[in-house]
Write a protein that holds these residues in place. Structure first.
Motif, mmCIF file in Angstrom:
data_model
loop_
_atom_site.group_PDB
_atom_site.id
_atom_site.type_symbol
_atom_site.label_atom_id
_atom_site.label_comp_id
_atom_site.label_asym_id
_atom_site.label_seq_id
_atom_site.Cartn_x
_atom_site.Cartn_y
_atom_site.Cartn_z
ATOM 1 N N ASP A 105 -39.672 -17.179 7.570
ATOM 2 C CA ASP A 105 -40.442 -17.099 8.577
ATOM 3 C C ASP A 105 -42.061 -16.859 8.229
ATOM 4 O OD1 ASP A 105 -38.428 -17.207 10.244
ATOM 5 O OD2 ASP A 105 -38.469 -15.280 10.671
ATOM 6 N N CYS A 108 -43.379 -20.091 6.727
ATOM 7 C CA CYS A 108 -43.414 -21.230 7.808
ATOM 8 C C CYS A 108 -44.769 -20.800 8.407
ATOM 9 C CB CYS A 108 -42.426 -21.262 8.762
ATOM 10 S SG CYS A 108 -42.547 -22.149 10.090
ATOM 11 N N ASN A 113 -44.683 -24.086 5.631
ATOM 12 C CA ASN A 113 -43.397 -24.434 5.033
ATOM 13 C C ASN A 113 -42.349 -24.304 5.831
ATOM 14 O OD1 ASN A 113 -41.547 -25.400 3.146
ATOM 15 N ND2 ASN A 113 -42.468 -24.210 1.401
ATOM 16 N N CYS A 114 -41.762 -25.169 6.712
ATOM 17 C CA CYS A 114 -40.856 -24.662 7.746
ATOM 18 C C CYS A 114 -39.755 -25.441 7.625
ATOM 19 C CB CYS A 114 -41.524 -25.024 9.209
ATOM 20 S SG CYS A 114 -43.014 -24.153 9.489
ATOM 21 N N ARG A 115 -39.402 -25.999 6.443
ATOM 22 C CA ARG A 115 -38.218 -27.266 6.136
ATOM 23 C C ARG A 115 -37.056 -26.097 6.211
ATOM 24 N NH1 ARG A 115 -41.721 -28.865 2.525
ATOM 25 N NH2 ARG A 115 -40.649 -27.778 0.895
#
Length: 159
Positions: A105, A108, A113-115
């Motif tokens: 979390d 992100c 960086n939310c992959r």
């Protein structure tokens, strides 16, 4: 023959731990209770899953978990974070998984960086790390083994 340090009340706990280790439940709570009984100062002994002083040596990992990273999340989970949570801090799998989720979390939220990182992969890593008892990579080893990831970590720690 193995010689043991004799402390008041310890022989009974030692015998119980040995008996339970041979049983169907495994060592479980008896071993933990025994280890707590022989450690006079818990702050010096660390958790039953780790060694004394390990948490201070890996204080940088707490910063990484808190701040997240722009790249290299999976490698950090595999070589550093999972090993730190399980084998230094001694967290049970559910708590370790929650901390890994907070790291993802933060990555992100703070770095975009939310992959997707699959929970099943994280659980599998935590299970294998616990079974293997592997220690987290140090910053020195990270620099030697994965210079690119080391640069990412260094920028996050300093930033």
């Amino acid at each position: 023959m193995i010689e043991c340090l004799v402390l008041p009340g310890v022989p009974g706990l030692w015998a119980r731990a040995l008996d339970e280790c041979g049983g169907p439940r495994g060592c479980g709570g008896a071993a933990e209770e025994f280890l707590r009984s022989v450690c006079r100062d818990p702050s010096l002994c660390g958790s039953t899953g780790g060694r004394a002083g390990g948490a201070g040596r890996y204080a940088w990992v707490e910063k990484i978990i808190e701040r997240g990273v722009p790249d290299g999340r999976s490698r950090l989970i595999l070589y550093v974070i999972s090993r730190y949570l399980v084998n230094v801090k001694g967290l049970p799998p559910e708590e370790a998984e929650a901390v890994v989720d907070s790291f993802l979390d933060a990555s992100c939220r703070n770095h975009g960086n939310c992959r997707k990182v699959y929970k099943s992969w994280v659980r599998n890593v935590l299970r294998h790390v616990a079974r293997g008892g592997w220690r987290p990579w140090s910053l020195e080893r990270l620099q030697r083994e994965d210079p690119q990831l080391y640069q990412v970590v260094e920028s996050v720690i300093k930033g």
